[in-house]
Design an enzyme around this catalytic site. Structure first.
Site, PDB file in Angstrom:
ATOM      1  N   SER A   1      72.356  30.500 101.149  1.00 47.65           N
ATOM      2  CA  SER A   1      72.793  31.056  99.860  1.00 47.65           C
ATOM      3  C   SER A   1      73.416  32.436  99.963  1.00 47.65           C
ATOM      4  O   SER A   1      74.202  32.829  99.107  1.00 47.65           O
ATOM      5  CB  SER A   1      71.618  31.085  98.872  1.00 47.65           C
ATOM      6  OG  SER A   1      70.511  31.719  99.456  1.00 47.65           O
ATOM      7  N   ARG A   2      73.065  33.187 101.005  1.00 45.68           N
ATOM      8  CA  ARG A   2      73.525  34.584 101.092  1.00 45.68           C
ATOM      9  C   ARG A   2      73.807  34.958 102.538  1.00 45.68           C
ATOM     10  O   ARG A   2      73.484  34.201 103.461  1.00 45.68           O
ATOM     11  CB  ARG A   2      72.417  35.522 100.600  1.00 45.68           C
ATOM     12  CG  ARG A   2      72.208  35.525  99.136  1.00 45.68           C
ATOM     13  CD  ARG A   2      71.162  36.547  98.744  1.00 45.68           C
ATOM     14  NE  ARG A   2      69.807  36.077  98.979  1.00 45.68           N
ATOM     15  CZ  ARG A   2      68.904  36.715  99.725  1.00 45.68           C
ATOM     16  NH1 ARG A   2      69.200  37.846 100.321  1.00 45.68           N
ATOM     17  NH2 ARG A   2      67.689  36.222  99.878  1.00 45.68           N
TER      18      ARG A   2
ATOM     19  N   VAL B   1      61.803  26.249 104.286  1.00 47.17           N
ATOM     20  CA  VAL B   1      61.810  25.759 105.676  1.00 47.17           C
ATOM     21  C   VAL B   1      60.432  25.805 106.329  1.00 47.17           C
ATOM     22  O   VAL B   1      60.186  25.113 107.321  1.00 47.17           O
ATOM     23  CB  VAL B   1      62.803  26.533 106.582  1.00 47.17           C
ATOM     24  CG1 VAL B   1      64.240  26.268 106.213  1.00 47.17           C
ATOM     25  CG2 VAL B   1      62.475  28.027 106.635  1.00 47.17           C
TER      26      VAL B   1
ATOM     27  N   SER C   1      67.384  37.167 117.277  1.00 49.19           N
ATOM     28  CA  SER C   1      67.717  38.566 116.978  1.00 49.19           C
ATOM     29  C   SER C   1      67.610  39.363 118.265  1.00 49.19           C
ATOM     30  O   SER C   1      66.811  39.025 119.153  1.00 49.19           O
ATOM     31  CB  SER C   1      66.730  39.137 115.958  1.00 49.19           C
ATOM     32  OG  SER C   1      66.843  40.548 115.922  1.00 49.19           O
TER      33      SER C   1
ATOM     34  N   TYR D   1      58.234  40.095 113.142  1.00 50.93           N
ATOM     35  CA  TYR D   1      59.628  39.620 113.208  1.00 50.93           C
ATOM     36  C   TYR D   1      60.088  39.456 114.655  1.00 50.93           C
ATOM     37  O   TYR D   1      60.674  38.434 115.021  1.00 50.93           O
ATOM     38  CB  TYR D   1      60.514  40.622 112.467  1.00 50.93           C
ATOM     39  CG  TYR D   1      61.968  40.238 112.355  1.00 50.93           C
ATOM     40  CD1 TYR D   1      62.388  39.306 111.406  1.00 50.93           C
ATOM     41  CD2 TYR D   1      62.924  40.807 113.185  1.00 50.93           C
ATOM     42  CE1 TYR D   1      63.721  38.974 111.282  1.00 50.93           C
ATOM     43  CE2 TYR D   1      64.266  40.476 113.071  1.00 50.93           C
ATOM     44  CZ  TYR D   1      64.658  39.560 112.115  1.00 50.93           C
ATOM     45  OH  TYR D   1      65.992  39.223 111.991  1.00 50.93           O
TER      46      TYR D   1
ATOM     47  N   LYS E   1      61.167  35.989 116.613  1.00 51.46           N
ATOM     48  CA  LYS E   1      62.486  35.772 117.204  1.00 51.46           C
ATOM     49  C   LYS E   1      62.391  35.531 118.715  1.00 51.46           C
ATOM     50  O   LYS E   1      63.188  34.772 119.274  1.00 51.46           O
ATOM     51  CB  LYS E   1      63.406  36.955 116.887  1.00 51.46           C
ATOM     52  CG  LYS E   1      63.706  37.106 115.385  1.00 51.46           C
ATOM     53  CD  LYS E   1      64.387  35.876 114.806  1.00 51.46           C
ATOM     54  CE  LYS E   1      64.885  36.091 113.380  1.00 51.46           C
ATOM     55  NZ  LYS E   1      65.583  34.916 112.842  1.00 51.46           N
TER      56      LYS E   1
ATOM     57  N   ILE F   1      73.403  43.762 111.380  1.00 47.91           N
ATOM     58  CA  ILE F   1      74.444  43.090 110.590  1.00 47.91           C
ATOM     59  C   ILE F   1      74.269  43.475 109.121  1.00 47.91           C
ATOM     60  O   ILE F   1      73.140  43.469 108.606  1.00 47.91           O
ATOM     61  CB  ILE F   1      74.332  41.540 110.723  1.00 47.91           C
ATOM     62  CG1 ILE F   1      74.215  41.102 112.200  1.00 47.91           C
ATOM     63  CG2 ILE F   1      75.500  40.844 110.020  1.00 47.91           C
ATOM     64  CD1 ILE F   1      75.397  41.362 113.077  1.00 47.91           C
TER      65      ILE F   1
HETATM   66  P1  NAI Z   1      69.406  37.460 103.943  1.00 47.84           P
HETATM   67  O1  NAI Z   1      68.102  38.043 103.494  1.00 47.84           O
HETATM   68  O2  NAI Z   1      70.668  38.061 103.476  1.00 47.84           O
HETATM   69  O3  NAI Z   1      69.411  35.884 103.589  1.00 47.84           O
HETATM   70  C1  NAI Z   1      68.326  35.089 103.931  1.00 47.84           C
HETATM   71  C2  NAI Z   1      68.604  33.648 103.582  1.00 47.84           C
HETATM   72  O4  NAI Z   1      67.469  32.850 104.017  1.00 47.84           O
HETATM   73  C3  NAI Z   1      68.748  33.394 102.092  1.00 47.84           C
HETATM   74  O5  NAI Z   1      69.734  32.388 101.908  1.00 47.84           O
HETATM   75  C4  NAI Z   1      67.383  32.856 101.673  1.00 47.84           C
HETATM   76  O6  NAI Z   1      67.425  31.993 100.560  1.00 47.84           O
HETATM   77  C5  NAI Z   1      66.984  32.107 102.914  1.00 47.84           C
HETATM   78  N1  NAI Z   1      65.531  31.948 103.070  1.00 47.84           N
HETATM   79  C6  NAI Z   1      64.594  32.920 103.174  1.00 47.84           C
HETATM   80  N2  NAI Z   1      63.371  32.364 103.290  1.00 47.84           N
HETATM   81  C7  NAI Z   1      63.544  31.017 103.256  1.00 47.84           C
HETATM   82  C8  NAI Z   1      62.669  29.910 103.342  1.00 47.84           C
HETATM   83  N3  NAI Z   1      61.347  30.058 103.449  1.00 47.84           N
HETATM   84  N4  NAI Z   1      63.201  28.665 103.278  1.00 47.84           N
HETATM   85  C9  NAI Z   1      64.543  28.499 103.150  1.00 47.84           C
HETATM   86  N5  NAI Z   1      65.418  29.498 103.069  1.00 47.84           N
HETATM   87  C10 NAI Z   1      64.924  30.754 103.125  1.00 47.84           C
HETATM   88  O7  NAI Z   1      69.309  37.473 105.548  1.00 47.84           O
HETATM   89  P2  NAI Z   1      70.450  37.602 106.662  1.00 47.84           P
HETATM   90  O8  NAI Z   1      70.562  39.032 107.043  1.00 47.84           O
HETATM   91  O9  NAI Z   1      71.653  36.852 106.270  1.00 47.84           O
HETATM   92  O10 NAI Z   1      69.713  36.876 107.884  1.00 47.84           O
HETATM   93  C11 NAI Z   1      69.986  35.539 108.275  1.00 47.84           C
HETATM   94  C12 NAI Z   1      69.332  35.282 109.627  1.00 47.84           C
HETATM   95  O11 NAI Z   1      69.860  36.204 110.588  1.00 47.84           O
HETATM   96  C13 NAI Z   1      67.827  35.496 109.620  1.00 47.84           C
HETATM   97  O12 NAI Z   1      67.217  34.551 110.482  1.00 47.84           O
HETATM   98  C14 NAI Z   1      67.678  36.887 110.202  1.00 47.84           C
HETATM   99  O13 NAI Z   1      66.424  37.070 110.805  1.00 47.84           O
HETATM  100  C15 NAI Z   1      68.793  36.871 111.232  1.00 47.84           C
HETATM  101  N6  NAI Z   1      69.236  38.190 111.650  1.00 47.84           N
HETATM  102  C16 NAI Z   1      69.749  39.101 110.752  1.00 47.84           C
HETATM  103  C17 NAI Z   1      70.154  40.351 111.189  1.00 47.84           C
HETATM  104  C18 NAI Z   1      70.709  41.379 110.272  1.00 47.84           C
HETATM  105  O14 NAI Z   1      70.932  42.524 110.729  1.00 47.84           O
HETATM  106  N7  NAI Z   1      70.976  41.085 109.020  1.00 47.84           N
HETATM  107  C19 NAI Z   1      70.024  40.731 112.612  1.00 47.84           C
HETATM  108  C20 NAI Z   1      69.482  39.706 113.460  1.00 47.84           C
HETATM  109  C21 NAI Z   1      69.116  38.480 112.978  1.00 47.84           C
END
Ligand code: NAI
Length: 254
Positions: free
Chosen positions: A15-16, A71, A149, A162, A166, A195
């Site tokens: 979604s985001r 999930v 990550s 976290y 990872k 990111i």
């Molecule tokens: P975000 O917080 O912007 O979006 C998270 C997404 O995961 C949303 O669509 C939300 O609905 C979904 N979500 C959360 N819990 C859920 C659940 N229990 N079941 C189903 N959907 C769920 O996060 P972002 O930054 O886009 O992160 C995406 C992935 O990238 C994550 O795994 C995060 O750990 C990883 N990541 C992000 C980094 C960053 O700097 N933003 C760096 C390294 C890894």
């Protein structure tokens, strides 16, 4: 299936942020892009964000399917994946992207914060691989990409839950790669650095500055930076890669 134009793709947490960008990048004309989302703190806001992702997918000429599915729950995950298979007959690509943070120093970390992060980030990835793996094994083809990550490799103060989740995703990626390789399925991970998404927007300015100072390329990454590497790993061009972890961190880790 070799053509990218009729693929069924599942992206968790679409979604985001990074997940939405991955949906957009994989939404080629003719593809079916299925994603889930879950946010008990703001269910309506999350559903609105999911609708926007659906529009982005449709604008790219692909078909979108989205569900509110946690999930961390194996039953919800497997019934969502079953629905996808009933609708489209297959699963070509799974991107395990859904993730959360509950940051605090480990001596202060509540057991509930440990459990929540491990359940979504690590168990959620396991649930996805198990549900899609069975379908892909029958097909004798498939691409799985897990979002790990950089801190799963380096560790990070304030992120015991976290970084452990990872690091677990990386071990899980390698084991799944070994188990599924004989059926023509590849399993790889990407390890993003810092990111710009909602997840990092909440960090104090000082923490952001400290993180940026560790990035040789001198800027934060964008969701698109991650999505393009995921797209490569999900493509035929990455056919001879499995069990690998690609870092997308502007050189933060090398
Ligand atoms: P975000 O917080 O912007 O979006 C998270 C997404 O995961 C949303 O669509 C939300 O609905 C979904 N979500 C959360 N819990 C859920 C659940 N229990 N079941 C189903 N959907 C769920 O996060 P972002 O930054 O886009 O992160 C995406 C992935 O990238 C994550 O795994 C995060 O750990 C990883 N990541 C992000 C980094 C960053 O700097 N933003 C760096 C390294 C890894």
């Amino acid at each position: 299936m070799s053509t990218t134009e009729t693929r069924t793709i599942i992206v968790t947490g679409g979604s985001r942020g990074i997940g939405r960008s991955i949906c957009r990048t994989l939404a080629e004309p003719g593809a079916v892009v299925c994603f889930n989302y879950f946010n008990p703190a703001d269910p309506e806001g999350e559903a609105a964000a999911a609708e926007e992702t659906g529009r982005i997918i449709a604008d790219a000429g692909a078909r979108a399917m989205s569900r509110e599915v946690d999930v961390a729950d194996p039953e919800q995950t497997s019934s969502f994946f079953k629905e996808v298979v009933e609708e489209t007959g297959r699963i070509d690509v799974l991107v395990n992207n859904a993730g959360i943070t509950r940051d605090t120093l480990l001596v202060r970390m509540k057991p509930a914060d440990w459990d929540a992060v491990i359940n979504v980030n690590l168990k959620g990835t396991f649930n996805g691989i198990q549900a899609a793996g069975k379908v892909m094994m029958k097909q004798r083809s498939g691409r799985i990409v897990n979002i790990a990550s950089v801190v799963g490799v380096t560790g990070n103060a304030g992120q015991a839950n976290y970084s452990a989740s990872k690091a677990g995703v990386i071990g899980l990626t390698k084991t799944a790669a070994k188990e599924l390789a004989p059926r023509g399925i590849t399993v790889n991970a990407v390890a993003p650095g810092f990111i710009e998404t909602d997840m990092t927007a909440v960090l104090p300015e000082k923490v952001k500055e400290a993180m940026l100072s560790q990035v040789p390329l001198g800027r934060a990454g964008t969701p698109e930076d991650v999505a393009q590497v995921v797209r490569f790993l999900a493509s035929d061009n990455a056919a001879y890669m499995t069990g690998q972890v690609l870092h997308i961190s502007g050189g933060m880790y090398m």
